[in-house]
Scaffold this active site. Structure first.
Site, short mmCIF file in Angstrom:
data_model
loop_
_atom_site.label_atom_id
_atom_site.label_comp_id
_atom_site.label_asym_id
_atom_site.label_seq_id
_atom_site.Cartn_x
_atom_site.Cartn_y
_atom_site.Cartn_z
N ARG A 128 -16.64 -1.23 1.99
CA ARG A 128 -15.88 -2.42 2.35
C ARG A 128 -15.79 -3.38 1.16
NH1 ARG A 128 -15.21 0.92 5.57
NH2 ARG A 128 -15.40 0.78 7.83
N HIS B 267 -6.04 -3.95 7.59
CA HIS B 267 -5.92 -2.63 6.99
C HIS B 267 -5.64 -2.74 5.49
CE1 HIS B 267 -6.40 0.04 10.31
NE2 HIS B 267 -5.32 -0.35 10.97
N CYS C 256 -11.17 -2.10 3.85
CA CYS C 256 -11.77 -0.86 3.36
C CYS C 256 -11.54 -0.70 1.86
CB CYS C 256 -11.18 0.34 4.09
SG CYS C 256 -11.51 0.36 5.86
#
Length: 279
Positions: free
Chosen positions: A270, A187, A261
């Site tokens: 990305r 993340h 991300c």
């Protein structure tokens, strides 16, 4: 006819107008204001939960997992008889499928997080040791440049891996220290946000992956700032972007890929970091 009161004075009738209209409007405005304030407080609490509390929970759990793994490795080191790892410690013997480059990654495994199906249907890594299952931590990733120490688990499931503050190992990609591409996802924001600052990495920075078998050092070599979420080429055994073919490699080797991300607080594109195993 005017009414005459005492003393012969005329009485003038006084009409008192009702205020029900204004009172009703005031009540409506008050209720509306209370509703807006309540919604604002709920939104604020949601933001605090997502941006602060999930990070605290995930980082605490990830830190405990790192300590548990390293404590286990100290107590129960790998057995002898295997190939030496990069730091000279013994390693498990390679299986027939891990003697060369890893198999191609199925396009069903999305290129970067978050996966829509939790990654459960993606193929298992044939080049990886079979003692860990999906969601189970098996390695520790360290990136000194950004002060990161985080556990690595099999799979890229949001609930089992990424939302716990772990870094996920893409199914079907190589194991640490092996030929091929060790592809990892994490993340950028919330839930521990382990990869929040990977954009600060520069060519030559070191990244280490420690497993029971040994510690493997990779050196950052290329950075792809922006690509499509469907750019599966970045996690192939010989990684090369299919969106921007000028980024990537053309020869087999031992690679490490970090995916996350970008921009922050979105999942539109990305960011890719590639590193090569130090010989």
């Amino acid at each position: 006819m005017r009414d005459r009161g005492r003393g012969g004075r005329e009485r003038v009738p006084v009409v008192v107008q009702a205020r029900s209209g204004r009172s009703g409007l005031a009540r409506v405005l008050w209720v509306g204001a209370e509703t807006v304030v309540t919604c604002g407080v709920l939104i604020l609490l949601l933001v605090v939960h997502q941006l602060w509390w999930t990070n605290q929970q995930a980082r605490a759990e990830a830190g405990e997992q790192v300590a548990a793994l390293e404590r286990e490795w100290e107590i129960s080191p790998p057995g002898g008889g295997g190939l030496p790892s990069r730091d000279g410690s013994p390693s498990v013997p390679p299986s027939s499928s891990s003697s060369g480059a890893s198999p191609s990654v199925s396009a069903s495994a999305s290129a970067v997080p978050p996966p829509s199906d939790g990654g459960a249907s993606a193929p298992r890594p044939s080049s990886a040791p079979g003692r860990t299952s999906s969601g189970e931590a098996f390695a520790v990733l360290r990136i000194p440049r950004i002060g990161l120490t985080v556990p690595v688990a099999r799979g890229i499931s949001k609930s089992k891996v990424l939302d716990k503050g772990y870094v996920g190992h893409y199914p079907g990609t190589a194991s640490p220290g092996r030929a091929g591409n060790v592809a990892l996802a994490g993340h950028r924001n919330t839930h521990g946000e382990p990869f929040r600052y990977v954009n600060r990495l520069r060519k030559g920075d070191e990244i280490t992956l420690r497993t029971r078998e040994g510690t493997y050092t990779y050196v950052v070599d290329q950075i792809l700032p922006v690509t499509s979420p469907r750019d599966t080429g970045v996690i192939q055994p010989v990684p090369r972007s299919i969106v921007k073919p000028s980024y990537g490699y053309s020869e087999a080797g031992s690679y490490l890929t970090l995916t996350t991300c970008t921009p922050e607080f979105t999942s539109r594109y990305r960011l890719i970091v590639w590193a090569t195993l130090r010989r």
